[in-house]
Design a protein around this motif. Structure first.
Motif: not given
Length: 239
Positions: A198-200, A172-177
């Protein structure tokens, strides 16, 4: 991280996807904590689901979605690109999300409508927000283990989107970036489950972004199979 540094205990689940001792150990801690914190709120957790332990959800009622180790393939490769994902779902929408990258000690969190922030190690939390689309083109995220660039290129061209740069990342690092303004868009045309996103999704939406299906509807949660359709995570300017 203790398991990461030693014997991972790698094996395959019934669906042939890998699982490690860390998946099960982390999930046991998280699920126990959530059930103590909110005993009346069901917890949908990846490894419990894989073992056939499916909670009964009330229609539209709140529930937790837990992926104790998102990016198991990255964990096995020991490249650091794995996360712990915890999200609260209300009325079929993610309203709170926490994403932790244990290898770097980075934590992202967000509450939709209230904002998102980030902490590195023991440092302070700092607010994060999506960025305006760069004039020279978008930075697109792609899965390190699942990206098919020909499909992505066709989709970008058909939607008249100019991509100037690409970033590969696991889990899910992609959502955070995108949430912290380091990238702009992440189309996913492969299979994912609700606990993967869901979290991202919550962090990104709290930071000003969105996650939509390919026909423009918001990605919803609490589906009968907990499987996601194809989706696009993006800043609202990247369309």
């Amino acid at each position: 991280m203790r398991i990461y540094a030693g014997d991972l205990g790698v094996r395959n689940k019934a669906d042939k996807s890998p699982v490690t001792d860390a998946d099960n150990a982390a999930e046991a801690i998280i699920v126990k904590g959530l059930r103590a914190l909110t005993p009346d709120t069901p917890v949908v957790a990846e490894e419990e689901m894989a073992g056939g332990r499916v909670p009964v959800l009330k229609n539209g009622g709140p529930f937790w979605l837990v992926d104790p180790l998102d990016g198991t393939k990255e964990f096995i490769k020991r490249n650091g690109e794995f996360t712990v994902n915890i999200a609260l779902i209300e009325d079929g929408k993610p309203t709170l999300g926490i994403v932790l990258a244990p290898a770097s000690g980075t934590l992202w969190r967000g509450i939709v409508g209230e904002g998102a922030d980030k902490r590195e190690g023991d440092g302070p939390f700092t607010p994060i927000h999506t960025r305006p689309a760069p004039a020279n083109g978008l930075t697109a995220c792609a899965s390190r283990s699942h990206a098919i660039y020909s499909d992505l290129d066709i989709w970008f061209r058909s939607n008249n989107l100019t991509v100037a740069d690409r970033v590969q990342a696991g889990s899910s690092l992609k959502f955070c970036l995108i949430a912290e303004g380091k990238a702009d868009i992440y189309p996913r045309f492969g299979p994912t489950n609700e606990w993967d996103t869901a979290a991202g999704h919550a962090v990104l939406e709290a930071a000003g972004g969105e996650v939509v299906t390919t026909d423009g509807r918001q990605l919803g949660y609490g589906k009968p199979t907990f499987k996601n359709p194809h989706f696009i995570a993006r800043s609202k300017d990247a369309r």
